[in-house]
Every structure is written in C-alpha cells, then in structure tokens.
Write a protein that holds these residues in place. Structure first.
Motif, short mmCIF file in Angstrom:
data_model
loop_
_atom_site.label_atom_id
_atom_site.label_comp_id
_atom_site.label_asym_id
_atom_site.label_seq_id
_atom_site.Cartn_x
_atom_site.Cartn_y
_atom_site.Cartn_z
N GLY A 170 -4.14 1.32 -2.74
CA GLY A 170 -4.17 2.72 -3.08
C GLY A 170 -2.93 3.55 -2.81
N ASP A 171 -3.03 4.82 -3.20
CA ASP A 171 -1.90 5.75 -3.24
C ASP A 171 -0.75 5.12 -4.04
N LEU A 172 -1.10 4.63 -5.24
CA LEU A 172 -0.07 4.16 -6.16
C LEU A 172 0.78 5.34 -6.61
N CYS A 215 -9.33 -1.98 1.07
CA CYS A 215 -9.73 -0.60 0.79
C CYS A 215 -8.65 0.34 1.34
N HIS A 216 -8.54 1.52 0.75
CA HIS A 216 -7.44 2.41 1.13
C HIS A 216 -7.56 2.93 2.56
N HIS A 217 -8.72 3.49 2.88
CA HIS A 217 -8.87 4.15 4.18
C HIS A 217 -9.20 3.13 5.28
N THR A 241 0.83 -1.21 0.00
CA THR A 241 0.00 0.00 0.00
C THR A 241 0.86 1.26 0.00
N ASP A 242 0.28 2.34 -0.48
CA ASP A 242 0.91 3.65 -0.39
C ASP A 242 2.31 3.69 -1.02
N LEU A 243 2.33 3.37 -2.31
CA LEU A 243 3.60 3.39 -3.05
C LEU A 243 4.07 4.83 -3.32
N HIS A 244 3.11 5.70 -3.60
CA HIS A 244 3.40 7.13 -3.79
C HIS A 244 4.46 7.38 -4.87
N PHE A 245 4.32 6.70 -6.02
CA PHE A 245 5.26 6.99 -7.12
C PHE A 245 5.15 8.46 -7.51
N GLY A 259 -4.60 0.93 4.17
CA GLY A 259 -3.35 1.68 4.24
C GLY A 259 -3.63 3.09 4.71
N HIS A 260 -3.14 4.07 3.96
CA HIS A 260 -3.44 5.50 4.14
C HIS A 260 -2.74 6.14 5.34
N LEU A 261 -2.69 5.49 6.48
CA LEU A 261 -2.11 6.13 7.67
C LEU A 261 -0.59 6.08 7.67
N HIS A 262 0.01 5.25 6.80
CA HIS A 262 1.46 5.04 6.79
C HIS A 262 1.90 4.59 8.19
N HIS A 263 1.20 3.65 8.70
CA HIS A 263 1.40 3.19 10.08
C HIS A 263 0.99 1.71 10.13
N ASN A 279 -6.61 8.25 -1.86
CA ASN A 279 -6.88 9.68 -2.07
C ASN A 279 -5.82 10.33 -2.95
N HIS A 280 -4.57 9.85 -2.91
CA HIS A 280 -3.53 10.45 -3.74
C HIS A 280 -3.69 10.07 -5.22
N ASP A 281 -4.61 9.16 -5.51
CA ASP A 281 -4.82 8.75 -6.90
C ASP A 281 -5.91 9.57 -7.58
FE LIG Z 1 -0.55 7.34 1.42
#
Ligand SMILES: [Fe+2]
Ligand SMILES: [Fe+2]
Length: 266
Positions: A39-41, A148-150, A8-12, A184-188, A70-72
């Motif tokens: 999510g957050d690819l 799911c992302h959130h 999750t949360d790759l943030h390319f 994912g989403h929380l980076h935690h 959300n970053h997508d």
């Molecule tokens: Fe993220």
C-alpha cells in the motif's frame, strides 16, 4: 527456496525521484519470485500517481501483488472517499483489492485495511479474517504470509491505535495458519517484533520502512527481502545509502520455525 521482496509506501506523487531508478535496479538484482507491495503506492490517490507506480512496478519484470494503503484513497475529496474510495485503485492498479498467490511451498494472502471512514487509521475486518481462515489449511507444510498496509501490532514508541481489530485478530490468524505478517504505513523498520533468543513467537511481524516517500524527515528508505527455505527464514533489509543513493543489503536476520514458533537464529 522462495524469495519475496516486500515493498511498501512508495508514495508516488511525493517520491524521492533520485531513488526511483536505483530502487528498481536493486530489486531486479535480487531476482525475487514475487514483489509484495503493502500500500501507499500513491501519495494522494490520483490517477497519474497510480500510473507512475504501476509503470515502476511493471518495469520490474516479476509478478507483483499489491493491496491498498490509506494514501490510495482520496483524503480531501470526502464525497469521492465515501462514494468510491477505491475507484482510482481499481482503474489503475487492479480490480482485486486483496489478491493472493501461491509459490512453491509459500502462500501469500492480503487484506485491504484502508478505511474510508477514518482515512489515516486502518481496520482488519471480520470478513477478511473469515476469508483467511477459509483459504488456509494449517499444518499443510506451507508457510503462509499475510500482507496488509496497517500494522497489526505497533512497535514500541508507535502505540497510536492505527489498526482497529489488529491486535485482537492475532489469535484467529495464528489458528488459521498465518505465519508471517508484512505491513508498512509507519515508515519505520521492525523485523521480527517481539522475537528474542529466549522468546520465540508464533507470528513473524515484519514492518518495512518507506521505499520512496519524500516528505521531510523521512529516513531509511528501502525494501526487504525474505528468503524462505523449509523452516528457515532470512530477512534482509536493503537501505538507500545517504551519500551514494544506492540501495545496500544490510546483515540478514535469520530465524527458523520449530514447534509452531519462530526462533532467532538459523
Ligand atoms: Fe505511507
Ligand atoms: Fe499509510
């Protein structure tokens, strides 16, 4: 046994470039049946960022199931966010925003929780709850996983109301036959939120940290491996070693399902 990698949360676009190849190597080494990406690819929903994420994911050589974060969806271009929030995703990742898969005795469903009207915060929609209920057969012997992302429930210290309808959906999801929720989403990291020796829980809530996000202060980059065998579930976090940059398996957490709930221990 079914082996699932949760990523999750790759943030390319804002990724840690030195971690990309080691991440691919580590995931490939685990030989998963599927990689589930919550999510957050991308970091800013831009086409080159989606393309970089897809090059990475397709390079893993295993089936991939991905749902947006959300970053997508665009942040600054409000017109694009309102008129076509998922245009970039559909063009570059796939037409289906909430794909599913069936593997042996495991069913994976997803829900797109990104909300163009609030950008950061998410929503679990009633339509998705109805679709999930209609897709599953409680008691059919399968383990059912929702991606799911959130986060549906926020771990202690994160009570920010990130997901509208998340906590309220839990009874419906349990009734529908969902057993595991990946987000994912929380980076935690939180594996098995609320499950204790004397406190089994009907839902296994897995919160995996960011895989690659390069924003200042991000730590514990990694991914998660879920091994499902009958009523047994082992969850192993793989974390990037700060000195070598290689991803290393941590001690697995073992759970088993009995009487409609997850218990600590194998
Ligand atoms: Fe993220
Ligand atoms: Fe996010």
């Amino acid at each position: 046994m079914t082996r699932i990698v949760h990523l999750t949360d790759l943030h390319f676009g804002m990724e840690r470039p030195e971690l990309v190849a080691p991440l691919a190597q580590a995931i490939t080494a685990t030989a998963p049946d599927i990689v589930v990406v919550t999510g957050d690819l991308s970091h800013r929903a831009r086409a080159p960022q989606f393309r970089a994420a897809m090059t990475f994911l397709q390079g893993l050589g295993v089936p991939v199931l991905a749902t947006p974060g959300n970053h997508d969806i665009p942040l600054f271009n409000v017109v694009a966010r309102m008129l076509g929030p998922f245009r970039g995703w559909r063009r570059n990742v796939g037409a289906d925003l909430a794909p599913g898969a069936t593997l042996d005795r495991v069913r994976i469903l997803s829900a797109n929780t990104a909300d163009p009207f609030r950008w950061r915060r998410g929503i679990l929609r009633q339509d998705d709850l109805r679709r999930i209920a209609a897709s599953l057969e409680p008691g059919d012997g399968r383990i059912n996983i929702l991606a799911c992302h959130h986060p549906l429930v926020e771990p202690p210290g994160f009570e920010r109301g990130e997901t509208r309808g998340g906590t309220a959906a839990l009874p419906s999801l349990i009734r529908s036959g969902v057993h595991v929720v990946l987000s994912g989403h929380l980076h935690h990291w939180t594996i098995g939120l609320g499950i204790a020796q004397d406190r089994p829980q009907p839902l296994m809530l897995v919160q995996t940290g960011t895989a690659l996000c390069g924003r200042a202060g991000e730590t514990d980059h990694g991914f998660c491996v879920l091994d499902l065998a009958g009523p047994d579930l082992a969850i192993t976090a793989w974390l990037a070693d700060a000195t070598t940059g290689h991803f290393v398996a941590q001690a697995p957490r073992r759970f088993h399902r009995d009487n409609g709930a997850w218990h600590l221990g194998g």
